[in-house]
Design a protein around this motif. Structure first.
Motif, PDB file in Angstrom:
ATOM      1  N   VAL A 207       0.838  -1.208   0.000  1.00 17.90           N
ATOM      2  CA  VAL A 207       0.000   0.000   0.000  1.00 17.90           C
ATOM      3  C   VAL A 207       0.871   1.255   0.000  1.00 17.90           C
ATOM      4  O   VAL A 207       0.581   2.238  -0.688  1.00 17.90           O
ATOM      5  CB  VAL A 207      -0.945   0.003   1.225  1.00 17.90           C
ATOM      6  CG1 VAL A 207      -1.776   1.285   1.256  1.00 17.90           C
ATOM      7  CG2 VAL A 207      -1.852  -1.219   1.194  1.00 17.90           C
ATOM      8  N   ALA A 208       1.954   1.228   0.763  1.00 20.51           N
ATOM      9  CA  ALA A 208       2.873   2.368   0.832  1.00 20.51           C
ATOM     10  C   ALA A 208       4.205   1.873   1.395  1.00 20.51           C
ATOM     11  O   ALA A 208       4.310   0.757   1.911  1.00 20.51           O
ATOM     12  CB  ALA A 208       2.299   3.472   1.712  1.00 20.51           C
ATOM     13  N   GLY A 209       5.221   2.735   1.300  1.00 26.24           N
ATOM     14  CA  GLY A 209       6.542   2.385   1.792  1.00 26.24           C
ATOM     15  C   GLY A 209       6.726   2.728   3.261  1.00 26.24           C
ATOM     16  O   GLY A 209       5.843   3.316   3.901  1.00 26.24           O
ATOM     17  N   VAL A 210       7.895   2.385   3.792  1.00 25.43           N
ATOM     18  CA  VAL A 210       8.206   2.608   5.205  1.00 25.43           C
ATOM     19  C   VAL A 210       8.102   4.086   5.554  1.00 25.43           C
ATOM     20  O   VAL A 210       7.414   4.465   6.518  1.00 25.43           O
ATOM     21  CB  VAL A 210       9.626   2.085   5.531  1.00 25.43           C
ATOM     22  CG1 VAL A 210      10.054   2.522   6.926  1.00 25.43           C
ATOM     23  CG2 VAL A 210       9.687   0.574   5.391  1.00 25.43           C
ATOM     24  N   VAL A 290      15.876   4.254   5.425  1.00 24.76           N
ATOM     25  CA  VAL A 290      15.057   3.071   5.183  1.00 24.76           C
ATOM     26  C   VAL A 290      15.953   1.902   4.794  1.00 24.76           C
ATOM     27  O   VAL A 290      16.903   2.051   4.014  1.00 24.76           O
ATOM     28  CB  VAL A 290      14.006   3.351   4.086  1.00 24.76           C
ATOM     29  CG1 VAL A 290      13.249   2.075   3.725  1.00 24.76           C
ATOM     30  CG2 VAL A 290      13.027   4.427   4.549  1.00 24.76           C
ATOM     31  N   SER A 291      15.677   0.735   5.343  1.00 24.12           N
ATOM     32  CA  SER A 291      16.437  -0.465   5.034  1.00 24.12           C
ATOM     33  C   SER A 291      16.420  -0.742   3.528  1.00 24.12           C
ATOM     34  O   SER A 291      15.424  -0.490   2.837  1.00 24.12           O
ATOM     35  CB  SER A 291      15.843  -1.664   5.779  1.00 24.12           C
ATOM     36  OG  SER A 291      16.426  -2.859   5.364  1.00 24.12           O
ATOM     37  N   ASP A 292      17.530  -1.267   3.016  1.00 21.46           N
ATOM     38  CA  ASP A 292      17.645  -1.570   1.578  1.00 21.46           C
ATOM     39  C   ASP A 292      16.510  -2.463   1.109  1.00 21.46           C
ATOM     40  O   ASP A 292      16.048  -2.357  -0.022  1.00 21.46           O
ATOM     41  CB  ASP A 292      18.984  -2.264   1.283  1.00 21.46           C
ATOM     42  CG  ASP A 292      20.173  -1.369   1.572  1.00 21.46           C
ATOM     43  OD1 ASP A 292      19.989  -0.129   1.599  1.00 21.46           O
ATOM     44  OD2 ASP A 292      21.280  -1.886   1.772  1.00 21.46           O
ATOM     45  N   LYS A 293      16.057  -3.358   1.967  1.00 22.56           N
ATOM     46  CA  LYS A 293      14.997  -4.300   1.629  1.00 22.56           C
ATOM     47  C   LYS A 293      13.707  -3.587   1.231  1.00 22.56           C
ATOM     48  O   LYS A 293      12.921  -4.103   0.425  1.00 22.56           O
ATOM     49  CB  LYS A 293      14.729  -5.191   2.846  1.00 22.56           C
ATOM     50  CG  LYS A 293      13.634  -6.227   2.676  1.00 22.56           C
ATOM     51  CD  LYS A 293      14.094  -7.391   1.858  1.00 22.56           C
ATOM     52  CE  LYS A 293      13.009  -8.471   1.807  1.00 22.56           C
ATOM     53  NZ  LYS A 293      13.392  -9.589   0.926  1.00 22.56           N
ATOM     54  N   PHE A 294      13.502  -2.387   1.777  1.00 22.83           N
ATOM     55  CA  PHE A 294      12.233  -1.689   1.562  1.00 22.83           C
ATOM     56  C   PHE A 294      12.350  -0.411   0.745  1.00 22.83           C
ATOM     57  O   PHE A 294      11.386   0.331   0.598  1.00 22.83           O
ATOM     58  CB  PHE A 294      11.578  -1.382   2.916  1.00 22.83           C
ATOM     59  CG  PHE A 294      11.400  -2.589   3.769  1.00 22.83           C
ATOM     60  CD1 PHE A 294      10.533  -3.606   3.387  1.00 22.83           C
ATOM     61  CD2 PHE A 294      12.112  -2.754   4.948  1.00 22.83           C
ATOM     62  CE1 PHE A 294      10.369  -4.736   4.170  1.00 22.83           C
ATOM     63  CE2 PHE A 294      11.966  -3.883   5.734  1.00 22.83           C
ATOM     64  CZ  PHE A 294      11.090  -4.878   5.340  1.00 22.83           C
ATOM     65  N   LYS A 295      13.547  -0.155   0.197  1.00 26.70           N
ATOM     66  CA  LYS A 295      13.717   1.009  -0.642  1.00 26.70           C
ATOM     67  C   LYS A 295      12.999   0.799  -1.970  1.00 26.70           C
ATOM     68  O   LYS A 295      12.997  -0.312  -2.520  1.00 26.70           O
ATOM     69  CB  LYS A 295      15.193   1.295  -0.889  1.00 26.70           C
ATOM     70  CG  LYS A 295      15.900   1.916   0.317  1.00 26.70           C
ATOM     71  CD  LYS A 295      17.355   2.214   0.001  1.00 26.70           C
ATOM     72  CE  LYS A 295      18.038   2.866   1.198  1.00 26.70           C
ATOM     73  NZ  LYS A 295      19.481   3.084   0.948  1.00 26.70           N
TER      74      LYS A 295
END
Length: 297
Positions: A207-210, A290-295
């Protein structure tokens, strides 16, 4: 009531010890190994320095606070003269039950046994002791020296006398105690953890990012910290453990932990304490990355 014992020297344990010692209680801080205790004392010293630099504490008061803390590596020695023992070990049912069995054996008959648990049943903990009337929850908030709230949790057998003593004691620490009954998650985490879990689901479902999720909650709902950052701060493993307690306790699927949270904990990404969760954490940096996983790609 002047002699306090604290079981566990981690983030919550050293904060609880710091707070009692600052208000001139004699504190025995207990952990299984001396290096953990040495680290706790160093952390307390740094936090006291911060208070001195802000003018909320004098150098003399810092010295007295540190003098009020004695460390022990065995429960038997650490609690033998205690009026109150506050357990602040890992949020694990089996571990806490083992600790309370030992406390019941080694603590003086008059001593109150309190748990800083954020979700585990006080009634269940009290049942392994022979002093159920003297077992209670004292759920401090992190960071303990700063946060005012103490959830005071009454188990099924907790007496009025014990409750009144702990309510008064919390006020002596300049905290605001709130009495609640013993149901999974109590009040704070019964409301907070489903919100954090829903924020993780919102990320998991794309739905959206961190950054976006946390910004909506900070600017739109006036939260000082977004739910994903807060989860990192609490510890993703702790969030998962509390959600499991809620899910098991109520049998309601709305408390089921998000699969993303389960996977992150399994991968060792537990938040600020491991250096990465939803964000990266570097020593001394206050910038949220933001963690690379969630960029976003």
């Amino acid at each position: 009531m002047k002699q306090i014992a604290v079981i566990g020297s981690g983030t919550m344990g050293n904060g609880i010890a710091h707070t009692f010692a600052q208000f001139n209680y004699q504190v025995n801080l207990i952990d299984i190994n001396q290096p953990a205790l040495d680290k706790a004392l160093a952390t307390i010293g740094k936090n006291l320095d911060r208070q001195v630099s802000k003018g909320t504490l004098t150098i003399e008061q810092k010295a007295v606070t540190l003098q009020n803390i004695t460390t022990f590596t065995t429960i038997e020695e650490g609690v033998k003269n205690a009026d109150l023992i506050v357990e602040a070990a890992t949020e694990n049912v089996e571990l806490k039950l083992k600790i309370f069995k030992d406390l019941d054996q080694y603590a003086p008959a008059h001593a109150i046994l309190a748990s800083n648990t954020s979700s585990i049943s006080i009634t269940q903990i009290a049942a392994v002791t022979k002093r159920g009337d003297k077992v209670i929850g004292m759920h401090f908030m992190n960071p303990v020296p700063v946060m005012k709230l103490v959830e005071v949790i009454r188990g099924y057998a907790t007496s009025d006398e014990t409750t009144n003593i702990i309510m008064s004691l919390s006020q002596n620490l300049e905290k605001v105690p709130v009495e609640v009954n013993d149901y999974p998650g109590f009040v704070a985490n019964r409301i907070l953890m489903p919100m954090i879990n829903e924020a993780i689901y919102t990320l998991y479902e794309g739905v959206a990012g961190v950054y976006e999720i946390d910004t909506v909650m900070k600017l739109g709902m006036a939260h000082p910290m977004g739910p994903l950052q807060l989860a990192d701060f609490i510890g993703l493993d702790v969030c998962l453990a509390i959600l499991k307690v809620l899910h098991d306790g109520f049998g309601n699927p709305k408390y089921a932990p998000c699969p993303l949270l389960v996977n992150m904990v399994a991968a060792g990404k537990k938040g600020a304490k491991t250096g990465e969760g939803f964000y990266h954490y570097t020593t001394g940096s206050k910038e949220l990355i933001v963690s690379d996983k969630f960029k976003k790609s």
